[in-house]
Scaffold this motif. Sequence first.
Motif, PDB file in Angstrom:
ATOM      1  N   GLU A 160      -5.855   5.180   8.929  1.00 19.22           N
ATOM      2  CA  GLU A 160      -4.818   5.389   9.946  1.00 19.22           C
ATOM      3  C   GLU A 160      -3.421   5.238   9.343  1.00 19.22           C
ATOM      4  O   GLU A 160      -2.460   5.810   9.848  1.00 19.22           O
ATOM      5  CB  GLU A 160      -5.032   4.453  11.152  1.00 19.22           C
ATOM      6  CG  GLU A 160      -4.726   2.990  10.922  1.00 19.22           C
ATOM      7  CD  GLU A 160      -5.889   2.205  10.281  1.00 19.22           C
ATOM      8  OE1 GLU A 160      -6.809   2.846   9.739  1.00 19.22           O
ATOM      9  OE2 GLU A 160      -5.843   0.961  10.312  1.00 19.22           O
ATOM     10  N   LEU A 161      -3.296   4.461   8.252  1.00 22.15           N
ATOM     11  CA  LEU A 161      -2.001   4.321   7.570  1.00 22.15           C
ATOM     12  C   LEU A 161      -1.798   5.435   6.545  1.00 22.15           C
ATOM     13  O   LEU A 161      -0.706   6.003   6.435  1.00 22.15           O
ATOM     14  CB  LEU A 161      -1.908   2.944   6.886  1.00 22.15           C
ATOM     15  CG  LEU A 161      -1.949   1.735   7.830  1.00 22.15           C
ATOM     16  CD1 LEU A 161      -1.926   0.430   7.036  1.00 22.15           C
ATOM     17  CD2 LEU A 161      -0.782   1.773   8.816  1.00 22.15           C
TER      18      LEU A 161
ATOM     19  N   ASP B 268      -3.070  -2.139   1.918  1.00 22.78           N
ATOM     20  CA  ASP B 268      -3.555  -1.580   3.190  1.00 22.78           C
ATOM     21  C   ASP B 268      -3.105  -0.125   3.362  1.00 22.78           C
ATOM     22  O   ASP B 268      -3.878   0.714   3.812  1.00 22.78           O
ATOM     23  CB  ASP B 268      -3.033  -2.395   4.387  1.00 22.78           C
ATOM     24  CG  ASP B 268      -3.741  -3.745   4.517  1.00 22.78           C
ATOM     25  OD1 ASP B 268      -4.779  -3.936   3.853  1.00 22.78           O
ATOM     26  OD2 ASP B 268      -3.235  -4.607   5.267  1.00 22.78           O
TER      27      ASP B 268
ATOM     28  N   THR C  35      -2.239  -2.610  13.118  1.00 19.60           N
ATOM     29  CA  THR C  35      -3.037  -2.003  12.050  1.00 19.60           C
ATOM     30  C   THR C  35      -2.623  -2.529  10.684  1.00 19.60           C
ATOM     31  O   THR C  35      -3.222  -2.195   9.682  1.00 19.60           O
ATOM     32  CB  THR C  35      -2.879  -0.471  12.048  1.00 19.60           C
ATOM     33  OG1 THR C  35      -1.516  -0.154  11.817  1.00 19.60           O
ATOM     34  CG2 THR C  35      -3.342   0.141  13.354  1.00 19.60           C
ATOM     35  N   ALA C  36      -1.559  -3.340  10.644  1.00 21.73           N
ATOM     36  CA  ALA C  36      -1.062  -3.798   9.356  1.00 21.73           C
ATOM     37  C   ALA C  36      -1.422  -5.252   9.063  1.00 21.73           C
ATOM     38  O   ALA C  36      -0.722  -5.951   8.353  1.00 21.73           O
ATOM     39  CB  ALA C  36       0.453  -3.641   9.297  1.00 21.73           C
ATOM     40  N   GLY C  37      -2.533  -5.683   9.580  1.00 25.30           N
ATOM     41  CA  GLY C  37      -2.946  -7.069   9.393  1.00 25.30           C
ATOM     42  C   GLY C  37      -3.245  -7.397   7.945  1.00 25.30           C
ATOM     43  O   GLY C  37      -3.026  -6.584   7.055  1.00 25.30           O
ATOM     44  N   THR C  38      -3.743  -8.548   7.690  1.00 21.92           N
ATOM     45  CA  THR C  38      -3.999  -8.947   6.311  1.00 21.92           C
ATOM     46  C   THR C  38      -5.454  -8.713   5.931  1.00 21.92           C
ATOM     47  O   THR C  38      -5.872  -9.053   4.850  1.00 21.92           O
ATOM     48  CB  THR C  38      -3.672 -10.437   6.105  1.00 21.92           C
ATOM     49  OG1 THR C  38      -4.370 -11.164   7.108  1.00 21.92           O
ATOM     50  CG2 THR C  38      -2.189 -10.689   6.243  1.00 21.92           C
ATOM     51  N   GLY C  39      -6.201  -8.168   6.855  1.00 20.53           N
ATOM     52  CA  GLY C  39      -7.608  -8.030   6.652  1.00 20.53           C
ATOM     53  C   GLY C  39      -8.056  -6.890   5.832  1.00 20.53           C
ATOM     54  O   GLY C  39      -9.152  -6.789   5.465  1.00 20.53           O
TER      55      GLY C  39
ATOM     56  N   ARG D 222      -6.326   2.143   4.205  1.00 23.73           N
ATOM     57  CA  ARG D 222      -6.669   2.297   5.623  1.00 23.73           C
ATOM     58  C   ARG D 222      -6.310   3.696   6.094  1.00 23.73           C
ATOM     59  O   ARG D 222      -5.122   4.056   6.108  1.00 23.73           O
ATOM     60  CB  ARG D 222      -5.903   1.270   6.459  1.00 23.73           C
ATOM     61  CG  ARG D 222      -6.348  -0.145   6.172  1.00 23.73           C
ATOM     62  CD  ARG D 222      -5.642  -1.073   7.127  1.00 23.73           C
ATOM     63  NE  ARG D 222      -6.232  -2.387   7.078  1.00 23.73           N
ATOM     64  CZ  ARG D 222      -6.217  -3.235   8.095  1.00 23.73           C
ATOM     65  NH1 ARG D 222      -5.648  -2.890   9.241  1.00 23.73           N
ATOM     66  NH2 ARG D 222      -6.757  -4.421   7.973  1.00 23.73           N
TER      67      ARG D 222
ATOM     68  N   GLN E  63      -0.402  -7.123   0.008  1.00 26.86           N
ATOM     69  CA  GLN E  63      -1.466  -6.813   0.971  1.00 26.86           C
ATOM     70  C   GLN E  63      -1.103  -5.599   1.822  1.00 26.86           C
ATOM     71  O   GLN E  63      -1.946  -4.751   2.107  1.00 26.86           O
ATOM     72  CB  GLN E  63      -1.723  -8.025   1.888  1.00 26.86           C
ATOM     73  CG  GLN E  63      -2.832  -7.805   2.910  1.00 26.86           C
ATOM     74  CD  GLN E  63      -4.226  -7.726   2.277  1.00 26.86           C
ATOM     75  OE1 GLN E  63      -4.621  -8.629   1.538  1.00 26.86           O
ATOM     76  NE2 GLN E  63      -4.959  -6.651   2.536  1.00 26.86           N
ATOM     77  N   MET E  64       0.179  -5.505   2.160  1.00 26.61           N
ATOM     78  CA  MET E  64       0.632  -4.390   2.990  1.00 26.61           C
ATOM     79  C   MET E  64       0.559  -3.070   2.214  1.00 26.61           C
ATOM     80  O   MET E  64       0.128  -2.042   2.744  1.00 26.61           O
ATOM     81  CB  MET E  64       2.072  -4.671   3.452  1.00 26.61           C
ATOM     82  CG  MET E  64       2.515  -3.853   4.622  1.00 26.61           C
ATOM     83  SD  MET E  64       4.208  -4.321   5.095  1.00 26.61           S
ATOM     84  CE  MET E  64       3.873  -5.639   6.244  1.00 26.61           C
TER      85      MET E  64
END
Lengths: 85, 164
Positions: free
Chosen positions: B38-39, B32, A81-85, B36, B28-29
């Motif tokens: 779910e995160l 996210d 779930t931690a991709g770069t997308g 996101r 990026q992390m």
Amino acid sequence: MMELTEPFDLSQPAISKHIKVLEKAGLVSRSRDAQRRPCKLEARPLGEAIDFLEQYRRFLEVRYAKLDALLETLKTVNDPTAGTG
Amino acid sequence: MSHSRTITVTARGDRELVITRRFNAPRQMVFDAHTRPELIKRWMTGPENWTLPVCEIDLRAGGKGRYVWHNTENGADMGMTATYREIDAPHRIVHEEMFDEDWTGGGTEIITTFEDDGETTRMEMVIRCKSKEARDNILKSPMSDGMEQGYARLDRQLAERRAA
């Protein structure tokens, strides 16, 4: 007003201007005493603002500590779930 | 300010609150983790008994987001609807937030930016209120009693643990 200019390297009009800003913000109140216009510091609203910011900081600190832990997990585990997308 | 992980929370100008924080992870992390569901559900919780069971995000200009926090102890829910205005991944997000029980005086606009800083990412979040009055009312309101009670309970538990 003269008394307030003494500790500062500022002119009386400059001090006057600063006091007006503080008065408008509700942080200083002024009364009248013959020729004098004594200023009084109204610390309560200032204290309230600091209380909120400190409480909010503490609240966020706990949350961001959880985010730090999550980021560490994402870095070590190749979490899909931690991709770069 | 060079300390990693030091958070600052300040009132700026007439109607803003500004939060800054550094994270020891790539941009990026961090982006996210803020976008996101779910995160987000894994960290945007608390204090104490507040979980985030509902987090839905349509991450595009004009898209909506829906967050519902739930207190597992007293059953209370706190909902918030977000409207995204600008998405420039992984650099900048502009969105509006409106809580179901509005405590912000008409909602807020939030500008979040993520900057690379060496191995770390620096985040700045500007929360812009509708008016000076709305911002000043937030500053005057103590954070919810529930939150303070949560901290008080935590203090007690820690004290008990130390005594044991």
